[in-house]
Design an enzyme around this catalytic site. Structure first.
Site, PDB file in Angstrom:
ATOM      1  N   THR A   9       0.836  -1.197   0.000  1.00 48.84           N
ATOM      2  CA  THR A   9       0.000   0.000   0.000  1.00 48.84           C
ATOM      3  C   THR A   9       0.870   1.246   0.000  1.00 48.84           C
ATOM      4  OG1 THR A   9      -1.814   1.138   1.155  1.00 48.84           O
ATOM      5  CG2 THR A   9      -0.116   0.157   2.533  1.00 48.84           C
ATOM      6  N   ASP A  42      -2.867  -4.281 -11.487  1.00 45.80           N
ATOM      7  CA  ASP A  42      -4.242  -4.454 -11.955  1.00 45.80           C
ATOM      8  C   ASP A  42      -4.939  -5.515 -11.107  1.00 45.80           C
ATOM      9  OD1 ASP A  42      -6.567  -4.382 -13.381  1.00 45.80           O
ATOM     10  OD2 ASP A  42      -5.811  -5.555 -15.081  1.00 45.80           O
ATOM     11  N   ASP A  71      -7.433  -6.430   0.648  1.00 50.51           N
ATOM     12  CA  ASP A  71      -8.498  -5.876  -0.172  1.00 50.51           C
ATOM     13  C   ASP A  71      -9.722  -5.768   0.721  1.00 50.51           C
ATOM     14  OD1 ASP A  71      -9.421  -4.764  -2.580  1.00 50.51           O
ATOM     15  OD2 ASP A  71     -10.485  -6.608  -3.078  1.00 50.51           O
ATOM     16  N   SER A  72     -10.439  -4.683   0.571  1.00 50.25           N
ATOM     17  CA  SER A  72     -11.568  -4.403   1.455  1.00 50.25           C
ATOM     18  C   SER A  72     -12.742  -3.893   0.654  1.00 50.25           C
ATOM     19  CB  SER A  72     -11.199  -3.332   2.491  1.00 50.25           C
ATOM     20  OG  SER A  72     -10.070  -3.699   3.223  1.00 50.25           O
ATOM     21  N   TYR A 153     -17.481   5.060   2.573  1.00 51.54           N
ATOM     22  CA  TYR A 153     -18.883   4.906   2.994  1.00 51.54           C
ATOM     23  C   TYR A 153     -19.072   5.136   4.500  1.00 51.54           C
ATOM     24  CZ  TYR A 153     -19.068   2.632  -1.577  1.00 51.54           C
ATOM     25  OH  TYR A 153     -18.968   2.361  -2.924  1.00 51.54           O
ATOM     26  N   ASP A 154     -18.020   5.538   5.204  1.00 44.98           N
ATOM     27  CA  ASP A 154     -18.089   5.699   6.666  1.00 44.98           C
ATOM     28  C   ASP A 154     -19.269   6.564   7.139  1.00 44.98           C
ATOM     29  OD1 ASP A 154     -15.869   4.122   6.778  1.00 44.98           O
ATOM     30  OD2 ASP A 154     -14.516   5.650   7.582  1.00 44.98           O
ATOM     31  N   LYS A 174     -12.678   3.952  16.021  1.00 47.99           N
ATOM     32  CA  LYS A 174     -12.967   3.199  14.798  1.00 47.99           C
ATOM     33  C   LYS A 174     -12.008   2.018  14.645  1.00 47.99           C
ATOM     34  CE  LYS A 174     -12.814   3.696   9.795  1.00 47.99           C
ATOM     35  NZ  LYS A 174     -12.520   4.589   8.667  1.00 47.99           N
TER      36      LYS A 174
END
EC number: 3.6.1.66
Length: 197
Positions: A9, A42, A71-72, A153-154, A174
């Site tokens: 990352t 990719d 991945d999330s 989207y939090d 969080k």
């Protein structure tokens, strides 16, 4: 470099979470920022695990160091698990506002608002099988955003046990309950056995 792991990352906040959790284990963490020669990967898999594995293999091939990739995404029950692996690009590439608008539009008229965030972590080393762990957090999607912290989207993701959205929580609060936090805890519990084999 035997105690070095590359986190696949460029997100320094994400990297910091791993570093804090593994502080006592004498591991040096590097990120893609330390390897500018690595090109964009990719992620064209069909699941969180496939995407994380694609990322891990690509980074391992270029660094020859153990790699931790993730991945999330958000899975909404009434949308058959959408946006899922397409969460970051649901309505456009990493456009949080557009993604949230599309999600709310697709949920119009639906009573079931249950959802979960999912993180899959893949730890890869050439000498051994990959280690795969998951972390989740359950919640529901509100009709309108609340809170100014967080991202993605939090602001729409309401956690019943806390009585607020992820975007209304402090970063510390969080991290204690988040899908990534839970995945890191699961990884930590299995790490020593995997690392020493």
């Amino acid at each position: 470099m035997s105690n070095t792991i590359v986190i696949a990352t460029n997100n320094q906040n994400k990297a910091r979470e791993f570093k804090e959790m593994f502080d006592a284990k004498n591991i040096t963490f590097k990120t893609l920022a330390d390897f500018p020669e690595i090109n964009k990967i990719d992620e064209n898999g069909n699941s969180f695990e496939e995407n994380a594995t694609i990322k891990a293999k690509a980074v391992y091939e270029q660094t020859k160091l153990p790699v931790l990739a993730d991945d999330s995404g958000l899975e909404v029950d009434a949308l058959n698990g959408e946006p899922g692996i397409h969460s970051a690009r649901y309505a456009g590439d990493h456009d949080d506002k557009a993604n949230n608008i599309k999600l709310l539009k697709n949920l119009e008229g639906k009573d079931d608002r249950s959802a979960r965030f999912v993180t899959c972590l893949v730890l890869l080393n050439h000498q051994k099988d990959k280690l795969v762990v998951y972390g989740t957090i359950e919640g529901e999607i509100l009709d309108s955003p609340r809170g100014a912290n967080g991202f993605g989207y939090d602001p729409l993701f309401f956690v019943k046990s806390k009585g607020k959205t992820l975007a209304e929580m402090s970063e510390h609060e969080k991290n204690e309950i988040s899908h990534r936090g839970n995945a890191i805890k699961n990884l930590y519990d299995r790490f020593d056995e995997w690392w020493k084999d």
